[in-house]
Design an enzyme around this catalytic site. Structure first.
Site, mmCIF file in Angstrom:
data_model
loop_
_atom_site.group_PDB
_atom_site.id
_atom_site.type_symbol
_atom_site.label_atom_id
_atom_site.label_comp_id
_atom_site.label_asym_id
_atom_site.label_seq_id
_atom_site.Cartn_x
_atom_site.Cartn_y
_atom_site.Cartn_z
ATOM 1 N N LYS A 49 -11.887 -1.744 6.759
ATOM 2 C CA LYS A 49 -11.231 -2.756 7.671
ATOM 3 C C LYS A 49 -11.767 -2.662 9.067
ATOM 4 O O LYS A 49 -11.848 -3.697 9.655
ATOM 5 C CB LYS A 49 -9.457 -2.182 7.632
ATOM 6 C CG LYS A 49 -8.888 -1.983 6.061
ATOM 7 C CD LYS A 49 -8.702 -3.261 5.398
ATOM 8 C CE LYS A 49 -8.729 -3.191 3.777
ATOM 9 N NZ LYS A 49 -7.642 -2.213 3.334
ATOM 10 N N TRP A 60 0.930 -1.107 0.051
ATOM 11 C CA TRP A 60 -0.105 -0.098 -0.217
ATOM 12 C C TRP A 60 0.762 1.263 -0.078
ATOM 13 O O TRP A 60 0.641 2.145 -0.743
ATOM 14 C CB TRP A 60 -1.021 -0.114 1.161
ATOM 15 C CG TRP A 60 -2.041 -1.122 0.938
ATOM 16 C CD1 TRP A 60 -2.217 -2.168 2.059
ATOM 17 C CD2 TRP A 60 -2.884 -1.311 -0.016
ATOM 18 N NE1 TRP A 60 -3.188 -2.862 1.641
ATOM 19 C CE2 TRP A 60 -3.723 -2.491 0.366
ATOM 20 C CE3 TRP A 60 -3.230 -0.609 -1.117
ATOM 21 C CZ2 TRP A 60 -4.796 -3.147 -0.583
ATOM 22 C CZ3 TRP A 60 -4.331 -1.236 -1.899
ATOM 23 C CH2 TRP A 60 -5.165 -2.277 -1.651
ATOM 24 N N ASP A 62 -1.459 6.565 6.345
ATOM 25 C CA ASP A 62 -2.535 5.787 6.067
ATOM 26 C C ASP A 62 -2.780 4.816 7.202
ATOM 27 O O ASP A 62 -1.921 3.797 7.701
ATOM 28 C CB ASP A 62 -1.944 4.825 4.697
ATOM 29 C CG ASP A 62 -3.310 3.854 4.372
ATOM 30 O OD1 ASP A 62 -4.256 3.532 5.080
ATOM 31 O OD2 ASP A 62 -3.117 3.269 3.286
HETATM 32 C C1 LIG Z 1 -6.938 -1.928 2.190
HETATM 33 C C2 LIG Z 1 -5.967 -0.667 2.386
HETATM 34 C C3 LIG Z 1 -6.014 0.232 1.345
HETATM 35 C C4 LIG Z 1 -6.863 0.160 -0.021
HETATM 36 O O1 LIG Z 1 -8.031 0.579 0.226
HETATM 37 P P1 LIG Z 1 -9.214 0.864 -0.882
HETATM 38 O O2 LIG Z 1 -10.327 1.609 -0.091
HETATM 39 O O3 LIG Z 1 -9.528 -0.517 -1.255
HETATM 40 O O4 LIG Z 1 -8.625 1.901 -1.920
HETATM 41 C C5 LIG Z 1 -4.725 1.024 1.382
HETATM 42 N N1 LIG Z 1 -4.096 1.070 2.588
HETATM 43 C C6 LIG Z 1 -4.146 0.217 3.313
HETATM 44 C C7 LIG Z 1 -3.317 0.101 4.584
HETATM 45 C C8 LIG Z 1 -5.428 -0.903 3.304
HETATM 46 O O5 LIG Z 1 -5.166 -1.807 4.152
#
Ligand SMILES: *Cc1c(COP(=O)(O)O)cnc(C)c1O
Length: 360
Positions: free
Chosen positions: A195, A101, A171
């Protein structure tokens, strides 16, 4: 009705209480005669929903007044572009690459300016967090970027990097609300909610006000400007209304559970059950450097691909779903987010012990 133990990395398990409440309110939300899905986002009822969601999140995370909370769409991945488009005033940013990511975010930033990869753990398949106490932070960096919890690899920054005064952008998709945070340490905290908080389709951005300006990269679409959403309290256009409503319910659930400190203790307890077993098992072992282990995503392997596949299959048949590791790493991964009950982890470990006895 029977619910299984869902160890999916995302979209992931939500508190049963929240789902039940949403079901009860589905046809008639509190006397409005309609569901939240059918409601104008400009209505009084919805105004209360989104304002309460923001207030509860602010209370949970102790968000200072000089930070805006935005409820946006486009997932975490859209932020990979939105961040450089809005924040790269000097056209320079530093990225710490600790997984897929972060790597995607870095690659996206390269489209918009000079993105520097100042540290990486790719040399050991992202199984650790590099030492970030004294990195070569660029003099003119607009921000330093991290992915705080690496969903795929199961690592977590236990200590934030020393950004030498530059704003930190994080993030937190897979560790959102899993433990207390000091918001003042960040310029931007953002995450997709699917998540640990709610249904896919909502991304929450917590951003320090001085980082929200009109001075964005030329060509930045209106919808990708933080300022337009901040000025309109996330109601510039139709927000992901139903998703925000569910997030709001999860915020209330966390408050009822005792807030983020209580979540942290519960999460530590859950993770310990699984990690302790992995450390003593003769068949299974964790794949991450111990001090960097995530409380949320726990990858493990047997060392034998066929046996891994057998385990995933038998676990599924026994009611433990989505234990297959990410397609890029294989093996297994148990995601044990806030809403995973302790019994889920205890039962999984029991099942793993039994599998070990039968297959060693
Ligand atoms: C799942 C995830 C993403 C991507 O998320 P989307 O909503 O599908 O774009 C980005 N960063 C992390 C840390 C993730 O776990």
């Amino acid at each position: 009705m029977s619910r299984i133990y869902n160890f999916s990395a995302g979209p992931a398990v939500l508190p049963e209480e929240v789902l039940k409440e949403a079901a009860e309110e589905m046809l008639d939300y509190r006397g409005t005669g309609m569901s939240v899905m059918e409601m104008s986002h400009r209505s009084k009822a919805y105004d209360t929903i989104i304002k309460e969601a923001e207030a509860d999140l602010r209370e949970l995370m102790n968000i200072p007044d000089n930070y805006k909370v935005l409820f946006l769409q486009g997932g975490a991945s859209q932020q990979f572009a939105m961040i450089p488009m809005n924040l790269m005033k000097n056209g320079v940013a530093d990225y710490i690459v600790t997984g897929q990511w972060a790597k995607k975010a870095y690659q996206e930033a390269c489209l918009y300016g000079k993105a520097n990869k100042i540290a990486s753990s790719e040399d050991q398949t992202f199984s650790y967090i590099p030492d970030c106490s004294d990195l070569p932070i660029s003099e003119d960096a607009d921000y330093v970027y991290i992915c705080e919890n690496n969903t795929i690899y199961g690592t977590k920054f236990k200590k934030l990097p020393n950004t030498k005064g530059k704003p930190l952008v994080a993030d937190v998709s897979s560790c959102f609300l899993s433990e207390p945070v000091d918001v003042t340490q960040y310029g931007v905290i953002y995450g997709g909610v699917q998540k640990n908080i709610g249904p896919a389709g909502v991304v929450i951005v917590i951003i320090r006000e001085d980082l929200i300006t009109e001075d964005v990269l030329p060509g930045t679409p209106t919808m990708l400007r933080y300022k337009i959403h901040a000025d309109n309290d996330s109601l510039y256009n139709t927000p992901p209304a139903y998703g925000i409503y569910i997030c709001g319910k999860v915020f209330k659930w966390i408050k009822k559970m005792g807030g983020l400190q209580a979540m942290k203790e519960r999460n530590e307890k859950k993770a310990k059950i699984l990690y302790d077993f992995l450390d003593e098992s003769k068949l299974f072992h964790g794949t991450v450097r111990k001090e960097d282990r995530s409380l949320m995503n726990v990858p493990f392997v047997t060392g034998n691909e066929e046996l891994d596949a057998k385990f995933v299959k038998e676990a599924k048949a026994a009611g433990f779903e989505n234990l297959k590791g990410h397609r890029s790493v294989g093996g297994m991964r148990a995601s044990i987010y806030n809403a995973m009950p302790i019994e889920g982890v205890e039962k999984l470990v029991e099942f793993m012990k039994k599998f070990e006895e039968e297959n060693l």
